[in-house]
Design a protein around this motif. Structure first.
Motif, PDB file in Angstrom:
ATOM      1  N   MET A   1       0.851  -1.176   0.000  1.00  8.06           N
ATOM      2  CA  MET A   1       0.000   0.000   0.000  1.00  8.06           C
ATOM      3  C   MET A   1       0.892   1.233   0.000  1.00  8.06           C
ATOM      4  SD  MET A   1      -2.842   1.369   2.726  1.00  8.06           S
ATOM      5  CE  MET A   1      -1.784   1.474   4.123  1.00  8.06           C
ATOM      6  N   SER A   2       0.514   2.219  -0.795  1.00  9.48           N
ATOM      7  CA  SER A   2       1.218   3.488  -0.854  1.00  9.48           C
ATOM      8  C   SER A   2       0.362   4.570  -0.222  1.00  9.48           C
ATOM      9  CB  SER A   2       1.502   3.869  -2.302  1.00  9.48           C
ATOM     10  OG  SER A   2       2.319   2.908  -2.910  1.00  9.48           O
ATOM     11  N   ILE A   3       1.012   5.540   0.374  1.00  6.39           N
ATOM     12  CA  ILE A   3       0.308   6.664   0.982  1.00  6.39           C
ATOM     13  C   ILE A   3       0.828   7.945   0.353  1.00  6.39           C
ATOM     14  CG2 ILE A   3      -0.064   7.939   3.123  1.00  6.39           C
ATOM     15  CD1 ILE A   3       0.145   5.282   4.599  1.00  6.39           C
ATOM     16  N   THR A   4      -0.074   8.876   0.082  1.00  4.26           N
ATOM     17  CA  THR A   4       0.302  10.169  -0.463  1.00  4.26           C
ATOM     18  C   THR A   4      -0.403  11.247   0.340  1.00  4.26           C
ATOM     19  OG1 THR A   4       0.573  11.417  -2.512  1.00  4.26           O
ATOM     20  CG2 THR A   4      -1.513  10.271  -2.233  1.00  4.26           C
ATOM     21  N   LYS A   5       0.132  12.459   0.299  1.00  5.90           N
ATOM     22  CA  LYS A   5      -0.393  13.564   1.102  1.00  5.90           C
ATOM     23  C   LYS A   5      -1.023  14.607   0.184  1.00  5.90           C
ATOM     24  CE  LYS A   5       1.800  17.252   3.541  1.00  5.90           C
ATOM     25  NZ  LYS A   5       3.007  17.661   4.246  1.00  5.90           N
ATOM     26  N   VAL A   6      -2.105  15.211   0.638  1.00  6.66           N
ATOM     27  CA  VAL A   6      -2.740  16.306  -0.084  1.00  6.66           C
ATOM     28  C   VAL A   6      -2.032  17.597   0.337  1.00  6.66           C
ATOM     29  CG1 VAL A   6      -4.890  17.563  -0.492  1.00  6.66           C
ATOM     30  CG2 VAL A   6      -4.957  15.091  -0.106  1.00  6.66           C
ATOM     31  N   THR A   7      -1.536  18.365  -0.644  1.00  9.39           N
ATOM     32  CA  THR A   7      -0.835  19.611  -0.332  1.00  9.39           C
ATOM     33  C   THR A   7      -1.827  20.727  -0.060  1.00  9.39           C
ATOM     34  OG1 THR A   7      -0.750  20.456  -2.595  1.00  9.39           O
ATOM     35  CG2 THR A   7       1.015  18.929  -1.916  1.00  9.39           C
ATOM     36  N   ARG A   8      -1.329  21.892   0.344  1.00  9.30           N
ATOM     37  CA  ARG A   8      -2.231  23.020   0.623  1.00  9.30           C
ATOM     38  C   ARG A   8      -2.949  23.486  -0.637  1.00  9.30           C
ATOM     39  NH1 ARG A   8       2.003  27.939   1.580  1.00  9.30           N
ATOM     40  NH2 ARG A   8       3.569  26.426   1.063  1.00  9.30           N
ATOM     41  N   ASN A   9      -2.422  23.157  -1.831  1.00  4.39           N
ATOM     42  CA  ASN A   9      -3.089  23.475  -3.099  1.00  4.39           C
ATOM     43  C   ASN A   9      -3.968  22.320  -3.570  1.00  4.39           C
ATOM     44  OD1 ASN A   9      -1.952  26.038  -3.324  1.00  4.39           O
ATOM     45  ND2 ASN A   9      -0.101  25.222  -4.270  1.00  4.39           N
ATOM     46  N   TYR A  10      -4.218  21.365  -2.680  1.00  6.02           N
ATOM     47  CA  TYR A  10      -5.068  20.192  -2.955  1.00  6.02           C
ATOM     48  C   TYR A  10      -4.511  19.314  -4.074  1.00  6.02           C
ATOM     49  CZ  TYR A  10      -8.157  22.701   0.097  1.00  6.02           C
ATOM     50  OH  TYR A  10      -8.665  23.372   1.170  1.00  6.02           O
ATOM     51  N   GLN A  11      -3.193  19.237  -4.167  1.00  9.10           N
ATOM     52  CA  GLN A  11      -2.547  18.376  -5.145  1.00  9.10           C
ATOM     53  C   GLN A  11      -2.016  17.140  -4.439  1.00  9.10           C
ATOM     54  OE1 GLN A  11       0.404  21.158  -6.519  1.00  9.10           O
ATOM     55  NE2 GLN A  11      -0.854  21.761  -8.261  1.00  9.10           N
ATOM     56  N   ILE A  12      -1.900  16.045  -5.203  1.00  4.25           N
ATOM     57  CA  ILE A  12      -1.306  14.826  -4.670  1.00  4.25           C
ATOM     58  C   ILE A  12      -0.215  14.365  -5.629  1.00  4.25           C
ATOM     59  CG2 ILE A  12      -3.402  14.083  -3.483  1.00  4.25           C
ATOM     60  CD1 ILE A  12      -3.759  11.986  -5.734  1.00  4.25           C
ATOM     61  N   THR A  13       0.690  13.538  -5.128  1.00  4.13           N
ATOM     62  CA  THR A  13       1.725  12.924  -5.950  1.00  4.13           C
ATOM     63  C   THR A  13       1.386  11.448  -6.074  1.00  4.13           C
ATOM     64  OG1 THR A  13       3.393  14.479  -5.183  1.00  4.13           O
ATOM     65  CG2 THR A  13       4.186  12.392  -6.104  1.00  4.13           C
ATOM     66  N   ILE A  14       1.416  10.946  -7.297  1.00  2.00           N
ATOM     67  CA  ILE A  14       1.204   9.513  -7.507  1.00  2.00           C
ATOM     68  C   ILE A  14       2.531   8.830  -7.191  1.00  2.00           C
ATOM     69  CG2 ILE A  14       0.602   7.714  -9.169  1.00  2.00           C
ATOM     70  CD1 ILE A  14      -0.940   9.925 -10.725  1.00  2.00           C
ATOM     71  N   PRO A  15       2.560   7.902  -6.244  1.00  2.00           N
ATOM     72  CA  PRO A  15       3.813   7.251  -5.866  1.00  2.00           C
ATOM     73  C   PRO A  15       4.524   6.608  -7.059  1.00  2.00           C
ATOM     74  CG  PRO A  15       2.091   6.751  -4.287  1.00  2.00           C
ATOM     75  CD  PRO A  15       1.427   7.436  -5.453  1.00  2.00           C
ATOM     76  N   ALA A  16       5.858   6.625  -7.004  1.00  2.00           N
ATOM     77  CA  ALA A  16       6.686   6.144  -8.109  1.00  2.00           C
ATOM     78  C   ALA A  16       6.353   4.714  -8.518  1.00  2.00           C
ATOM     79  CB  ALA A  16       8.162   6.260  -7.746  1.00  2.00           C
ATOM     80  N   GLU A  17       6.131   3.821  -7.549  1.00  2.00           N
ATOM     81  CA  GLU A  17       5.863   2.420  -7.910  1.00  2.00           C
ATOM     82  C   GLU A  17       4.550   2.280  -8.669  1.00  2.00           C
ATOM     83  OE1 GLU A  17       4.579   2.795  -3.532  1.00  2.00           O
ATOM     84  OE2 GLU A  17       6.289   3.429  -4.710  1.00  2.00           O
ATOM     85  N   ILE A  18       3.575   3.145  -8.369  1.00  2.00           N
ATOM     86  CA  ILE A  18       2.295   3.125  -9.086  1.00  2.00           C
ATOM     87  C   ILE A  18       2.497   3.672 -10.500  1.00  2.00           C
ATOM     88  CG2 ILE A  18      -0.071   4.016  -9.121  1.00  2.00           C
ATOM     89  CD1 ILE A  18       0.460   2.098  -6.777  1.00  2.00           C
ATOM     90  N   ARG A  19       3.223   4.793 -10.620  1.00  2.00           N
ATOM     91  CA  ARG A  19       3.499   5.378 -11.950  1.00  2.00           C
ATOM     92  C   ARG A  19       4.230   4.381 -12.833  1.00  2.00           C
ATOM     93  NH1 ARG A  19       5.670   9.648  -8.810  1.00  2.00           N
ATOM     94  NH2 ARG A  19       7.707   9.188  -9.716  1.00  2.00           N
ATOM     95  N   LYS A  20       5.220   3.723 -12.274  1.00  2.00           N
ATOM     96  CA  LYS A  20       6.007   2.756 -13.057  1.00  2.00           C
ATOM     97  C   LYS A  20       5.155   1.561 -13.468  1.00  2.00           C
ATOM     98  CE  LYS A  20      10.407   4.004 -11.007  1.00  2.00           C
ATOM     99  NZ  LYS A  20      11.454   3.621 -10.049  1.00  2.00           N
ATOM    100  N   ALA A  21       4.354   1.052 -12.550  1.00  2.00           N
ATOM    101  CA  ALA A  21       3.522  -0.126 -12.846  1.00  2.00           C
ATOM    102  C   ALA A  21       2.512   0.171 -13.954  1.00  2.00           C
ATOM    103  CB  ALA A  21       2.794  -0.585 -11.576  1.00  2.00           C
ATOM    104  N   LEU A  22       1.999   1.408 -13.992  1.00  2.00           N
ATOM    105  CA  LEU A  22       0.988   1.770 -14.989  1.00  2.00           C
ATOM    106  C   LEU A  22       1.568   2.498 -16.198  1.00  2.00           C
ATOM    107  CD1 LEU A  22      -1.853   2.950 -12.589  1.00  2.00           C
ATOM    108  CD2 LEU A  22      -1.647   0.759 -13.780  1.00  2.00           C
ATOM    109  N   GLY A  23       2.853   2.818 -16.152  1.00  2.00           N
ATOM    110  CA  GLY A  23       3.483   3.512 -17.273  1.00  2.00           C
ATOM    111  C   GLY A  23       3.014   4.954 -17.430  1.00  2.00           C
ATOM    112  N   ILE A  24       2.689   5.609 -16.321  1.00  2.00           N
ATOM    113  CA  ILE A  24       2.230   7.006 -16.362  1.00  2.00           C
ATOM    114  C   ILE A  24       3.450   7.905 -16.510  1.00  2.00           C
ATOM    115  CG2 ILE A  24       1.097   8.844 -15.056  1.00  2.00           C
ATOM    116  CD1 ILE A  24      -0.577   6.627 -13.707  1.00  2.00           C
ATOM    117  N   ARG A  25       3.376   8.831 -17.466  1.00  2.00           N
ATOM    118  CA  ARG A  25       4.503   9.725 -17.741  1.00  2.00           C
ATOM    119  C   ARG A  25       4.146  11.173 -17.449  1.00  2.00           C
ATOM    120  NH1 ARG A  25       6.590   7.221 -23.439  1.00  2.00           N
ATOM    121  NH2 ARG A  25       7.439   5.328 -22.550  1.00  2.00           N
ATOM    122  N   GLU A  26       5.167  11.984 -17.277  1.00  2.00           N
ATOM    123  CA  GLU A  26       4.983  13.416 -17.041  1.00  2.00           C
ATOM    124  C   GLU A  26       4.201  14.041 -18.198  1.00  2.00           C
ATOM    125  OE1 GLU A  26       7.682  17.449 -16.728  1.00  2.00           O
ATOM    126  OE2 GLU A  26       8.613  15.524 -16.306  1.00  2.00           O
TER     127      GLU A  26
END
Length: 76
Positions: A1-26
């Motif tokens: 399980m991965s955990i991410t934090k909501v920033t003050r601008n209500y943004q989140i970061t997709i954890p690296a292992e999730i991005r890599k597994a799904l092939g999500i790019r910048e």
């Protein structure tokens, strides 16, 4: 399980292992939906074609692409 934090601008970061597994790019577009109490992210699928760089494009192709984009934005 991965955990991410909501920033003050209500943004989140997709954890690296999730991005890599799904092939999500910048720069990739993701569609955000609510399913019950879950936030679901999916790749956004563009319906209109994109002009390819690195080849000569005629003014007619550019006009046609602009017109198709405008029609898509207007919902027609």
């Amino acid at each position: 399980m991965s955990i991410t934090k909501v920033t003050r601008n209500y943004q989140i970061t997709i954890p690296a292992e999730i991005r890599k597994a799904l092939g999500i790019r910048e720069g990739e577009l993701l569609e955000v939906n609510i399913e019950g109490d879950r936030i679901v992210l999916r790749r956004f699928k563009r319906e209109r074609k994109r002009l390819k760089l690195g080849r000569n494009v005629t003014p007619e192709e550019i006009e046609k692409s602009i017109e198709e984009g405008m029609m898509e934005c207007m919902g027609s």
